[in-house]
Design a protein around this motif. Structure first.
Motif, PDB file in Angstrom:
ATOM      1  N   GLY A 202      52.549  35.772  -3.488  1.00 39.44           N
ATOM      2  CA  GLY A 202      52.705  36.622  -2.313  1.00 39.44           C
ATOM      3  C   GLY A 202      54.091  37.214  -2.209  1.00 39.44           C
ATOM      4  O   GLY A 202      55.007  36.860  -2.958  1.00 39.44           O
ATOM      5  N   SER A 203      54.246  38.135  -1.259  1.00 41.40           N
ATOM      6  CA  SER A 203      55.522  38.808  -1.031  1.00 41.40           C
ATOM      7  C   SER A 203      56.543  37.822  -0.476  1.00 41.40           C
ATOM      8  O   SER A 203      56.197  36.842   0.192  1.00 41.40           O
ATOM      9  CB  SER A 203      55.337  39.963  -0.048  1.00 41.40           C
ATOM     10  OG  SER A 203      54.374  40.887  -0.510  1.00 41.40           O
ATOM     11  N   ASN A 204      57.801  38.118  -0.755  1.00 42.73           N
ATOM     12  CA  ASN A 204      58.907  37.297  -0.269  1.00 42.73           C
ATOM     13  C   ASN A 204      59.786  38.171   0.616  1.00 42.73           C
ATOM     14  O   ASN A 204      60.511  39.046   0.130  1.00 42.73           O
ATOM     15  CB  ASN A 204      59.702  36.736  -1.451  1.00 42.73           C
ATOM     16  CG  ASN A 204      60.792  35.790  -1.017  1.00 42.73           C
ATOM     17  OD1 ASN A 204      61.031  35.582   0.169  1.00 42.73           O
ATOM     18  ND2 ASN A 204      61.463  35.182  -1.986  1.00 42.73           N
ATOM     19  N   GLU A 205      59.715  37.955   1.936  1.00 41.96           N
ATOM     20  CA  GLU A 205      60.485  38.775   2.862  1.00 41.96           C
ATOM     21  C   GLU A 205      61.985  38.606   2.669  1.00 41.96           C
ATOM     22  O   GLU A 205      62.759  39.542   2.868  1.00 41.96           O
ATOM     23  CB  GLU A 205      60.118  38.431   4.316  1.00 41.96           C
ATOM     24  CG  GLU A 205      58.699  38.790   4.713  1.00 41.96           C
ATOM     25  CD  GLU A 205      57.712  37.692   4.347  1.00 41.96           C
ATOM     26  OE1 GLU A 205      58.140  36.737   3.659  1.00 41.96           O
ATOM     27  OE2 GLU A 205      56.532  37.808   4.723  1.00 41.96           O
ATOM     28  N   GLU A 206      62.422  37.411   2.251  1.00 41.35           N
ATOM     29  CA  GLU A 206      63.848  37.140   2.108  1.00 41.35           C
ATOM     30  C   GLU A 206      64.409  37.761   0.835  1.00 41.35           C
ATOM     31  O   GLU A 206      65.576  38.168   0.800  1.00 41.35           O
ATOM     32  CB  GLU A 206      64.104  35.634   2.123  1.00 41.35           C
ATOM     33  CG  GLU A 206      63.720  34.970   3.443  1.00 41.35           C
ATOM     34  CD  GLU A 206      63.973  33.479   3.413  1.00 41.35           C
ATOM     35  OE1 GLU A 206      64.414  32.972   2.353  1.00 41.35           O
ATOM     36  OE2 GLU A 206      63.744  32.817   4.439  1.00 41.35           O
ATOM     37  N   ASP A 207      63.589  37.810  -0.225  1.00 36.86           N
ATOM     38  CA  ASP A 207      64.052  38.371  -1.493  1.00 36.86           C
ATOM     39  C   ASP A 207      62.871  39.060  -2.171  1.00 36.86           C
ATOM     40  O   ASP A 207      62.117  38.429  -2.915  1.00 36.86           O
ATOM     41  CB  ASP A 207      64.617  37.264  -2.396  1.00 36.86           C
ATOM     42  CG  ASP A 207      65.269  37.827  -3.660  1.00 36.86           C
ATOM     43  OD1 ASP A 207      65.163  39.045  -3.878  1.00 36.86           O
ATOM     44  OD2 ASP A 207      65.862  37.049  -4.414  1.00 36.86           O
ATOM     45  N   PRO A 208      62.674  40.370  -1.928  1.00 42.95           N
ATOM     46  CA  PRO A 208      61.515  41.081  -2.481  1.00 42.95           C
ATOM     47  C   PRO A 208      61.440  41.047  -4.012  1.00 42.95           C
ATOM     48  O   PRO A 208      60.358  41.229  -4.580  1.00 42.95           O
ATOM     49  CB  PRO A 208      61.703  42.516  -1.968  1.00 42.95           C
ATOM     50  CG  PRO A 208      62.574  42.389  -0.767  1.00 42.95           C
ATOM     51  CD  PRO A 208      63.482  41.229  -1.050  1.00 42.95           C
ATOM     52  N   ASP A 209      62.582  40.835  -4.692  1.00 39.51           N
ATOM     53  CA  ASP A 209      62.580  40.804  -6.158  1.00 39.51           C
ATOM     54  C   ASP A 209      62.076  39.480  -6.718  1.00 39.51           C
ATOM     55  O   ASP A 209      61.929  39.342  -7.932  1.00 39.51           O
ATOM     56  CB  ASP A 209      63.994  41.061  -6.687  1.00 39.51           C
ATOM     57  CG  ASP A 209      64.432  42.495  -6.452  1.00 39.51           C
ATOM     58  OD1 ASP A 209      63.541  43.382  -6.384  1.00 39.51           O
ATOM     59  OD2 ASP A 209      65.646  42.736  -6.323  1.00 39.51           O
ATOM     60  N   GLN A 210      61.846  38.509  -5.837  1.00 35.05           N
ATOM     61  CA  GLN A 210      61.359  37.201  -6.290  1.00 35.05           C
ATOM     62  C   GLN A 210      60.115  36.821  -5.488  1.00 35.05           C
ATOM     63  O   GLN A 210      60.206  36.093  -4.491  1.00 35.05           O
ATOM     64  CB  GLN A 210      62.453  36.132  -6.130  1.00 35.05           C
ATOM     65  CG  GLN A 210      63.650  36.316  -7.036  1.00 35.05           C
ATOM     66  CD  GLN A 210      63.294  36.206  -8.501  1.00 35.05           C
ATOM     67  OE1 GLN A 210      62.258  35.664  -8.860  1.00 35.05           O
ATOM     68  NE2 GLN A 210      64.165  36.711  -9.361  1.00 35.05           N
ATOM     69  N   PRO A 211      58.935  37.308  -5.881  1.00 33.06           N
ATOM     70  CA  PRO A 211      57.697  36.929  -5.174  1.00 33.06           C
ATOM     71  C   PRO A 211      57.496  35.423  -5.173  1.00 33.06           C
ATOM     72  O   PRO A 211      57.962  34.712  -6.068  1.00 33.06           O
ATOM     73  CB  PRO A 211      56.606  37.639  -5.985  1.00 33.06           C
ATOM     74  CG  PRO A 211      57.319  38.758  -6.680  1.00 33.06           C
ATOM     75  CD  PRO A 211      58.692  38.249  -6.967  1.00 33.06           C
TER      76      PRO A 211
END
Length: 466
Positions: A125-134
């Protein structure tokens, strides 16, 4: 990044899928509980058909064969490196994503859950804190249920149910091909949408790991399945052995011609029961009394039965018999170890192929969330560490003999044979660079070259000693 929820309730179509997945989970819940108890070794004897009276409960003994059947295989499933489809070397970005999600620790959990229950899952899933690291998370089938399109062999929906640790309420995550929905249940029975991620990737961001999959089946088979009857049988035998050891293995004494009044000390006071049992009855003043003992029972039949069951368990699981306590010494040579573990190693290698495919698709999903595109030409490829017991001396000796003693590996190739990770190889390259620039090592190298007798000097420069 997750977008704000556009609705606080599910649509009619989403409600239908949600209800179907919840019913599917409840249908298999009892089987999951059973498998979990067997793996943890906490199943009770009444559950395996043996009614044990409360006063004999202390004699219950369970040998955890299911844990042995799972853990001995899982210990040999270690991921070495990850590569893009067209590459032949490990990819640094994939390794960073693997380590970011702590998959060195989570991957064994995925393998173990799949072997216990027949299947496990990884969600992406998406990572709100770090979009480059799902985010990638391992999930147990105890909390997950999925819907499969058998014609296309594709997952169409998935549901994870759990207790929210902050709200202390029933919570769930519904995974659909283009949307991930988070829900909580209110004080009544209605489920409300708390967040929604419209990722639009076109497929459910969940990957299933199947153990011993059968054609047309999406549940897999537990690695413990074949040893459950033997676990029950051994539990019965050992419980009976415990009771027999207490009641029949110790010689039972008997006294004839004595009454309770004969068990008194010199002052006429009654002797305590255990004192009379161990000592008092051997010395008495009643000339008409007879004291003796019954012959103790031989418990060898229990020993032989349990050993027979353990040998059968080794044969069924493919584990060496020494893993089941049937041999007191290890094989004498490395070759014997390899032969002894042949079935175990081959079983592990089969799982490396199956689980490797699932990890490849999981990492491909991660790349889709990270870059917006799936990798070209298919899924990510994995390399695994050797599933066999390391026998480097034997293999190196064989290679040297076959090559006539000439070097056949480069420095990097030797590192690969040693099973070094990419991080270790990168660190070693830095050591070599530092060594090459160190004047101390340069002087040593120059000195070795001067003292090397294999260096041929120019005969014109040689002194004439004639």
């Amino acid at each position: 990044m997750a977008a704000p929820a556009t609705a606080t309730i599910l649509s009619d179509e989403e409600k239908a899928v949600f209800a179907e997945l919840r019913n599917e989970h409840e249908k298999h819940r009892s089987v999951m509980i059973k498998m979990d108890r067997y793996y943890e070794g906490v199943q009770r004897l009444e559950h395996i058909g043996l009614a044990v009276p409360p006063e004999l409960r202390r004699f219950e003994t369970v040998v955890n064969l299911p844990r042995i059947a799972v853990d001995e295989v899982e210990r040999r499933l270690d991921v070495k490196s990850l590569m893009l489809p067209d590459d032949q070397i490990a990819n640094e970005d994939l390794r960073v994503g693997w380590e970011y999600n702590d998959l060195d620790a989570q991957a064994p959990q995925a393998h173990k859950e799949a072997m216990i229950f027949g299947r496990s899952f990884v969600t992406v899933g998406s990572n709100e804190e770090d979009p480059d690291q799902p985010l990638m998370t391992v999930e147990s089938p105890r909390h997950m249920s999925v819907k499969i399109d058998n014609r296309r062999r594709q997952m169409t929906a998935a549901l994870r149910q759990y207790i929210d640790p902050e709200r202390k309420t029933d919570s769930a995550t519904l995974y659909l091909p283009n949307t991930t929905i988070w829900l909580t249940r209110d004080n009544g029975s209605r489920w409300n949408v708390t967040d929604r991620d419209d990722h639009n990737i076109g497929r459910v961001p969940v990957v299933m790991f199947l153990n011993r999959q059968r054609t047309g089946s999406w549940f897999g088979t537990s690695e413990m399945h074949d040893v459950l009857p033997l676990t029950d049988a051994i539990a019965r035998s050992l419980t009976n052995l415990q009771i027999a050891a207490e009641t029949h293995s110790v010689p039972q004494k008997y006294v004839l011609g004595m009454t309770k009044g004969d068990f008194v000390d010199k002052n006429g006071d009654p002797i305590p029961v255990w004192e009379s049992y161990f000592s008092g009855i051997w010395a008495h003043a009643n000339k008409d009394a007879k004291v003796g003992q019954f012959s103790p029972s031989d418990l060898k039949n229990f020993h032989d039965t349990v050993n027979h069951y353990m040998a059968l368990a080794a044969a069924i699981t493919g584990l060496p018999v020494r893993y089941m306590g049937q041999q007191t010494v290890n094989p004498a040579a490395e070759g014997a170890i390899r032969a002894d573990e042949a079935r175990l190693v081959k079983n592990t290698e089969r799982k490396q192929v199956s689980f490797g495919a699932s990890w490849g698709w999981s990492m491909s999903l991660r790349e889709r969330f990270r870059t917006g595109e799936f990798p070209r030409n298919g899924r990510i490829r994995l390399e695994w560490y050797d599933a066999g017991t390391p026998t480097m001396a034997q293999r190196s000796d064989s290679i040297q003999k076959l090559s006539g003693g000439t070097p056949i590996l480069s420095r990097e190739g030797a590192w690969d044979e040693l099973g070094w990770s990419e991080a270790r190889k990168a660190r070693e390259r830095q050591y070599f660079l530092a060594q090459e620039s160190d004047p101390y090592f340069q002087r040593i190298q120059e000195k070795e070259e001067l003292n090397d007798p294999s260096i041929l000097r120019d005969p014109v420069q040689e002194p004439d000693h004639a």
